[in-house]
Design an enzyme around this catalytic site. Structure first.
Site, PDB file in Angstrom:
ATOM      1  N   HIS A   1       0.838  -1.206   0.000  1.00 37.65           N
ATOM      2  CA  HIS A   1       0.000   0.000   0.000  1.00 37.65           C
ATOM      3  C   HIS A   1       0.873   1.256   0.000  1.00 37.65           C
ATOM      4  CE1 HIS A   1      -3.086  -2.922   1.460  1.00 37.65           C
ATOM      5  NE2 HIS A   1      -3.836  -2.205   0.632  1.00 37.65           N
ATOM      6  N   ASN A   2       1.509   1.499  -1.125  1.00 36.91           N
ATOM      7  CA  ASN A   2       2.357   2.672  -1.296  1.00 36.91           C
ATOM      8  C   ASN A   2       1.915   3.419  -2.548  1.00 36.91           C
ATOM      9  OD1 ASN A   2       3.426   1.117  -3.454  1.00 36.91           O
ATOM     10  ND2 ASN A   2       4.881   0.158  -2.045  1.00 36.91           N
TER      11      ASN A   2
ATOM     12  N   ASP B   1      -8.614  -1.611  -8.218  1.00 34.20           N
ATOM     13  CA  ASP B   1      -7.934  -1.767  -6.933  1.00 34.20           C
ATOM     14  C   ASP B   1      -7.348  -3.163  -6.758  1.00 34.20           C
ATOM     15  OD1 ASP B   1      -7.032  -1.045  -4.408  1.00 34.20           O
ATOM     16  OD2 ASP B   1      -8.912  -1.557  -3.423  1.00 34.20           O
TER      17      ASP B   1
END
Length: 776
Positions: free
Chosen positions: A498-499, A672
């Protein structure tokens, strides 16, 4: 058939086949020849069909084959595997087996003739692909004819019986009597829904088990079971009343008819039990309790109908669900007892608040599949409670280079680069890395490397320019660049998954979807801009931990958002907060107030849609409202279902604000979690990265004594292939099938199938190795 096709009219007469007492009317066998080019072998089968009076067509490529099979059902499909250039025979066979129209077809592989001094090649690959038979190359018409006649008399007739069995099971499923079938070892193979209601067990709970052990009641005579078994072993039926113990412990008396199904030589092959759901007084068995009638029952009449506590006819303002409940209540008034009871169960389900969230029951997640159970439970189950004793103060306050306060929730200090470059000043190596940004196989990891982990700024500038975002927002390129910088600075570069690279990847996928023809016909520019902005900010300041972790650890964000969609609420709130505090980064400052409110609402809705606990709610609404619009007859549709433009009526239906919202939610959801639909090298890297975050969370949970959300993600024991297979099976396949049906993204489905096959093979190899290690 368009293009290369031939047709032979039937010369044969119709014949009948018997399936037990069921008479199956047989029409002349239909044959489809699949040859990339016609030769002596195809001619041999052609003239054999002509002699036998079979109907025959020929196709030369995958497209014409699939089109032919969609138009009609073929009994036999003969595929040339010798020198086919226009198609992959094994892949074609798998595709045919996956279609409803061809699932019962007999598929034959024509293979080359080998000399006697060579070892005969294995047919295992053909069987694995789904072929039923192999035909070794032989041009003789008589040999071809004999082969087809043999197939007609055996394989085709057998498949007709298999198709007929579907009708029998439909009858069993809708029968009001409870049907229970066991094999010769008394292991349960099937119980119908009526039997499930009677016993209190589901079909999955009873399969493979001796149901007499589950249902044994001490109210029966000791020798009753022996009497029943003795009768059945002799090939005789038994009929009578006896007690059973339901799953809830209740003992009920019911009527049962048990009969054996005999094989040759007098051996019992199956046992069929027909269990009545009413006693001799026509009383529903669930009105019995320990052999006695409940208060509402009577001996000679139906029990009084239980009034529902949900009767709310007097309400002056009705919600849609209220109207549904009122309709059901009205329908109960004059319904038979069994229908009324079923509607009562419907009302109980409708009173729950999570109508679209599936319960993780045995029919969905097998108890022995701990990986799927933990993975799905960790992502889908909302956090239950806070642990206030573990509350930690971790807020760090920093002053950004733009003069605004940047608050991060876990001690993360964003670094704001000082150098500001416009689109024309982007370094050459980064320009090269973003050259294919409009393609699905775009390598965002390469951009991550050459940009020193700042891919979001550069890819964002190019993507936003392609969609005219600055023009729509009426902001300068410099302000956009500043905004992208500060958003990227608030992503945690230490996170493995999650970057800002993940944010750039989701934005690139969203842009790809926005350029699908069907979406372009529905969305306006505000929809496009909202989708891109939502993708950019959807995980900003993500701590690399799940919502459940934040709630269990008593994080301040969990308190702030009342345990509900904690991260998603934080991402979108923080993004608008840091955007609005300084004109140098405020991309919305020149927008009309009403336009800004509409855009903001759309962005918020899309980011909130990424919460996994609402996954099935969004998917169900999309499928029921978008892929299957109400009032639209399938045969009247002018759309092919594969992304070509529809009629103005259909576009008008999809272009409503409600439906555009559903489409935007599904767009960002697919973007996503699009990693499994990327090329394999990207898919593998993203799988490793998300697993690393889960490993780290599990370690921290154990270290701090917190509940372990996903125990299977233990660094020492976790199987990465199995975790991916579980994730794809439960979340990805169904969603991307629905998305592909809507906007035609076959390239993604192809990658998804290949990647799934890779993970499945890796899982099987691991399991084989584990078995070998165990045996040693």
């Amino acid at each position: 058939m368009p293009g290369n096709s031939k047709h032979i009219k039937s010369k044969g007469s119709e014949s009948d086949a018997m399936f037990g007492p069921m008479r199956l009317r047989q029409i002349p066998m239909t044959v489809l020849l699949v040859f990339s080019k016609e030769d002596s072998q195809s001619d041999g089968f052609w003239w054999a069909c002509d002699k036998a009076g079979f109907k025959c067509n020929i196709a030369h490529n995958t497209e014409s084959v699939m089109e032919a099979c969609l138009e009609k059902q073929y009994d036999v499909i003969i595929i040339d595997t010798r020198h086919s250039k226009s198609f992959d025979p094994e892949a074609l066979c798998r595709s045919l087996k996956a279609t409803k129209s061809s699932e019962h077809a007999v598929i034959i592989a024509v293979t080359k003739k080998h000399t006697s001094d060579k070892e005969e090649p294995s047919i295992a690959p053909l069987l694995s692909a789904g072929f039923n038979r192999r035909y070794i190359e032989n041009l003789n018409v008589g040999t071809c004819l004999n082969e087809l006649l043999s197939i007609e008399q055996h394989d085709v007739r057998l498949q007709h019986k298999v198709r007929a069995a579907g009708a029998l099971f439909t009858a069993l499923d809708n029968c009001h009597e409870g049907i229970h079938i066991t094999n010769e070892h008394r292991e349960t193979q099937y119980i119908n829904p009526a039997c499930e209601r009677l016993l209190g067990y589901t079909c999955e709970e009873t399969q493979g088990k001796d149901i007499t052990e589950l249902l044994r009641s001490d109210k029966n005579k000791q020798d009753l079971e022996e009497t029943i078994n003795s009768q059945v072993k002799k090939g005789k039926h038994w009929e009578g009343a006896y007690y059973i113990k339901r799953k809830n412990g209740q003992h009920i008396l019911h009527h049962c008819y048990t009969t054996p199904v005999m094989a040759k030589l007098g051996k019992v092959r199956h046992t069929v039990s027909i269990r009545s759901t009413h006693d001799h007084n026509n009383m529903p068995v669930d009105r019995y309790k320990d052999g006695e009638l409940t208060q509402n029952g009577g001996i000679h009449s139906f029990p009084k109908r239980r009034e529902s506590v949900a009767r709310i006819h007097s309400m002056t303002i009705e919600a849609p669900i209220t109207k549904v409940i009122n309709i059901i209540n009205a329908a109960q008034e004059n319904s038979p007892m069994m229908v009324s009871q079923a509607l009562d169960k419907v009302l109980e389900i409708l009173r729950t608040s999570e109508l679209y969230s599936p319960h993780l029951q045995t029919q969905q997640v097998r108890e022995e599949d701990q990986m799927t159970s933990d993975y799905v439970g960790g992502l889908m189950t909302p956090p239950r409670s806070l642990s206030e004793t573990s509350f930690t103060q971790g807020t760090v306050k920093r002053r950004s280079s733009y003069g605004i306060d940047v608050k991060t929730s876990h001690g993360h200090t964003p670094h704001i680069p000082k150098t500001i470059k416009t689109l024309s000043q982007i370094p050459v190596e980064i320009q090269n890395a973003t050259r294919d940004e409009a393609k699905w196989d775009f390598n965002v990891l390469n951009l991550e490397e050459v940009s020193n982990k700042r891919p979001l700024v550069y890819l964002g500038l190019k993507t936003f320019a392609r969609f005219g975002v600055c023009s729509f927002l009426n902001c300068s390129e410099t302000v956009l660049h500043n905004w992208l910088q500060i958003i990227e600075a608030n992503y945690h570069s230490k996170n493995s998954y999650h970057n800002s690279t993940h944010a750039a990847d989701v934005m690139q996928a969203s842009a790809y979807f926005l350029e699908r023809e069907r979406i372009k016909a529905i969305f306006d520019q505000m929809d496009e801009v909202a989708a891109l902005i939502a993708a950019v900010i959807h995980d900003v300041d993500h701590p690399g931990r799940t919502n459940s972790f934040l709630v269990n650890s008593g994080d301040r964000l969990a308190f702030l958002y009342n345990d509900l969609a904690v991260l998603e609420s934080h991402h979108v709130a923080l993004a608008f907060q840091i955007t609005s505090k300084d004109d140098d980064v405020n991309i919305f400052k020149n927008m009309d107030r009403d336009d800004f409110r509409a855009l903001r609402q759309s962005v918020i809705d899309m980011v909130m849609a990424t919460e996994m606990t609402k996954h099935f709610e969004h998917l169900s609404k999309f499928v029921s409202s978008i892929n299957k619009p109400p009032g639209r007859e399938e045969e009247d549709s002018v759309h092919s279902g594969r992304g070509t433009p529809e009629s103005s009526t259909s576009i008008s239906h999809l272009n409503t604000p409600e439906n555009r919202t559903l489409i935007k939610r599904m767009l960002i959801k697919c973007a996503d979690v699009s990693n499994p639909t990327r090329p394999l090298y990207l898919c593998k890297e993203w799988a490793l990265r998300i697993a690393e975050e889960y490993f780290s969370q599990t370690e921290e949970e154990k270290e701090k004594g917190l509940p372990v959300v996903m125990p299977v993600f233990d660094r020492k024991t976790c199987s990465l292939p199995k975790s991916q297979v579980s994730f794809l099976d439960f979340f990805i396949h169904q969603m991307f099938d629905a998305w592909d049906a809507f906007c035609d993204c076959g390239e993604l489905i192809s990658y998804l199938q290949n990647n799934y096959q890779y993970w499945k093979e890796q899982q099987e190899l691991q399991e084989q190795q584990e078995k070998q290690d165990t045996s040693l």
